[in-house]
Design a protein around this motif. Structure first.
Motif, short mmCIF file in Angstrom:
data_model
loop_
_atom_site.label_atom_id
_atom_site.label_comp_id
_atom_site.label_asym_id
_atom_site.label_seq_id
_atom_site.Cartn_x
_atom_site.Cartn_y
_atom_site.Cartn_z
N MET A 108 40.92 38.01 44.34
CA MET A 108 40.86 39.45 44.06
C MET A 108 39.54 39.81 43.42
O MET A 108 38.90 40.80 43.79
CB MET A 108 42.03 39.81 43.14
N HIS A 109 39.12 39.00 42.43
CA HIS A 109 37.84 39.29 41.79
C HIS A 109 36.70 39.23 42.78
O HIS A 109 35.84 40.10 42.80
CB HIS A 109 37.57 38.28 40.65
N TYR A 111 36.82 39.61 45.94
CA TYR A 111 36.91 40.69 46.93
C TYR A 111 36.40 41.99 46.34
O TYR A 111 35.65 42.72 46.98
CB TYR A 111 38.35 40.83 47.40
N ARG A 112 36.79 42.23 45.11
CA ARG A 112 36.31 43.46 44.45
C ARG A 112 34.80 43.47 44.35
O ARG A 112 34.16 44.48 44.58
CB ARG A 112 36.92 43.57 43.06
N ARG A 113 34.25 42.32 44.01
CA ARG A 113 32.78 42.24 43.93
C ARG A 113 32.15 42.51 45.28
O ARG A 113 31.15 43.21 45.38
CB ARG A 113 32.36 40.84 43.46
N ILE A 115 33.31 44.28 47.69
CA ILE A 115 33.39 45.69 48.04
C ILE A 115 32.29 46.46 47.33
O ILE A 115 31.64 47.32 47.91
CB ILE A 115 34.76 46.27 47.65
N SER A 137 34.34 43.30 53.98
CA SER A 137 33.99 44.40 53.08
C SER A 137 32.74 45.13 53.52
O SER A 137 32.48 46.24 53.11
CB SER A 137 33.79 43.85 51.66
N LYS A 146 38.00 52.01 46.95
CA LYS A 146 38.14 51.10 45.82
C LYS A 146 39.52 51.10 45.19
O LYS A 146 39.99 50.12 44.68
CB LYS A 146 37.08 51.41 44.75
N LEU A 149 43.51 49.05 47.04
CA LEU A 149 43.78 47.66 47.34
C LEU A 149 45.25 47.36 47.11
O LEU A 149 45.91 47.98 46.29
CB LEU A 149 42.99 46.75 46.39
N THR A 151 47.58 45.27 45.20
CA THR A 151 47.39 44.52 43.95
C THR A 151 48.66 43.83 43.46
O THR A 151 48.62 43.10 42.50
CB THR A 151 46.92 45.46 42.82
#
Lengths: 291, 207
Positions: A108-109, A111-113, A115, A137, A146, A149, A151
């Motif tokens: 998750m971390h 992936y967020r980065r 994006i 992404s 953003k 997602l 979660t």
């Protein structure tokens, strides 16, 4: 005199202890991912108690205890709970579940980065070569906003498990060797569904099905097939990393230093133990000082 | 020890097959051999890494943990039967806790079992045995700080017991007293000994 005074103040603090007297183990036996029919992984840990007798639950674990050490709890640290804990997993399962959870969080971390990076593309940005299920992404048409997602951890874990089933196949292994990521054409080559996107349950399950069907195109020819999946042989010769400064008369076959990983070869570790050679890893325990 | 030689031979022959046998061999040896029990974590770590790399599997780890859990459940009997086996078991569990991490984090599933073992060692009937005190302080030296991070309250409670034992227990040997005092100071110093304390406890005494 002081002992008496102090004793009254320093009575053993009540430990959080509850006799976990009605523990039972789960009875489900998940099918092994590769369809192996060996002994169930449960079979060696549940059927019999430590004294060898068959038992259904752990209710009467250690009958000898009750009489003399009446206050000795089975466990000092079982967290307080409303009533008897009804299901206790085995440690193997618990640790796997932990690992799954922490993998999902790490994904998750990442992936967020990714994006965020997609929003601020840099020129010579290199994509890491680590495997990831959510690599799309960059494509702004596809990437979720953003806030959008998936979660929920339970969902993510379930999806990851489904992905893992697919990736644990020979077909997948052959596929990734056959078609490197930059050669993949959308539509032609199977693509791992992105677990972080919002999908309905049905939609997701359908995507997984289609993905796995597509992967079958890389199934090995019949004669290689099922036998290989059964054997879990590890050729340690391939992965023996050596730490150069471990002094050891270990086998001299593969002296060539490999990658810088910190792992010691099995043989070296065992030899070093029995020759009482202190290694870098051992801490300053007082006992070793006495040798 | 013979089993272990066979095992070593297999290792050298690059003929290692991951199966239940392997984890059982390691656990059995750990329960007999004190040196091994304190170091087997590294072996297990190496095997777990190897298996993950080669086959993406974790059969070894799963078998190992489940077998360990069996031994843990039978710990009170083990302790009655043989103090040596009991301290080997504790050393081994703690060593596994130290080396087998999950994504660089200690295994949460082992936190309470490890504390259970340490609490048991902190009981008065155990404190009077030097062998058990020795085991207790060794484990705290090695993994005390990690355990404390995982659960501060339990560590506080454990040290309350140790303080009590040190102050009140009449049948502690003088070595037992020394070991307890050292570990009390060790934790109080943030899991390290001051230089003066280090000198006090660990330098050679010239009579």
């Amino acid at each position: 005199m002081w002992a008496g005074l102090w004793a009254s103040q320093f009575t053993t603090p009540p430990l959080q202890c509850h006799v976990t007297s009605t523990l039972t183990y789960e009875n489900d036996c998940k099918p092994d991912e590769n369809g192996k029919k060996g002994a169930s992984r449960w079979s060696h840990c549940r059927k019999r108690g430590a004294d060898g007798n068959l038992r259904k639950s752990y209710e009467v674990e250690e009958p000898g205890k009750c009489s003399h050490s009446s206050r000795r709890p089975e466990s000092f640290t079982t967290p307080e709970s409303e009533g008897p804990v009804s299901r206790v997993k085995n440690w193997g399962d618990e640790v796997e579940a932990e690992e799954m959870r922490s993998n999902v969080r790490r994904d998750m971390h990442r992936y967020r980065r990714r994006i965020l990076e997609a929003d601020f593309p840099q020129r010579d940005r290199k994509i890491s070569s680590g495997s990831s299920d959510s690599r799309d992404s960059r494509d702004s048409k596809e990437s979720p906003a953003k806030g959008d997602l998936e979660t929920d951890e339970t969902t993510l874990i379930r999806r990851q498990k489904q992905i893992n089933y697919g990736k644990n196949t020979l077909a997948y292994d052959r596929y990734i060797k056959d078609v490197p990521k930059d050669m993949r054409q959308p539509g032609v080559h199977p693509k791992t569904p992105n677990k972080f996107k919002k999908y309905s349950r049905r939609s997701w399950d359908q995507q997984i099905k289609l993905w796995r069907v597509k992967l079958h195109a890389w199934d090995p020819p019949a004669e290689e097939g099922s036998d290989l999946q059964q054997i879990e042989e590890i050729d340690l010769g391939e992965i023996m990393d050596f730490e150069l400064d471990v002094e050891c008369s270990a086998d001299t076959e593969s002296q060539c230093p490999t990658s810088s990983g910190a792992s010691l070869s099995l043989a070296e570790v065992i030899f070093s133990i029995y020759k009482h050679i202190p290694s870098k890893i051992s801490s300053s325990d007082p006992i070793l000082e006495f040798f | 020890s013979n089993l272990l030689l066979i095992f070593l031979y297999q290792v050298q022959a690059h003929d290692l097959v991951i199966c239940e046998k392997l984890s059982n061999v390691i656990v059995d040896q750990s329960l007999k051999d004190q040196i091994f029990s304190r170091e087997a974590g590294r072996i297990c770590y190496t095997i777990v890494q190897a298996e993950a790399k080669q086959t993406n599997g974790n059969v070894f780890r799963r078998n190992l943990l489940n077998r360990l859990q069996q031994e843990f459940k039978a710990r009170e009997e083990t302790r009655k039967r043989s103090t040596q086996e009991w301290v080997c078991l504790v050393s081994f569990i703690c060593n596994i806790f130290d080396y087998l991490k999950v994504n660089n984090m200690p295994m949460m599933a082992l936190v309470h079992p490890v504390y259970d073992c340490l609490f048991r060692l902190a009981q008065s009937d155990a404190l009077k045995n030097e062998e058990e005190v020795d085991c207790l302080v060794l484990q705290l030296h090695r993994i005390g700080d990690q355990l404390e991070k995982m659960n501060l309250q339990l560590m506080d409670e454990l040290f309350n017991l140790l303080r009590d034992g040190f102050l009140l227990q009449e049948d502690l040997s003088s070595m037992g007293h020394l070991l307890l005092l050292e570990i009390l100071e060790f934790r109080a110093g943030g899991w390290t000994l001051s230089e003066t304390a280090q000198k006090y406890y660990y330098s050679e005494v010239t009579d």
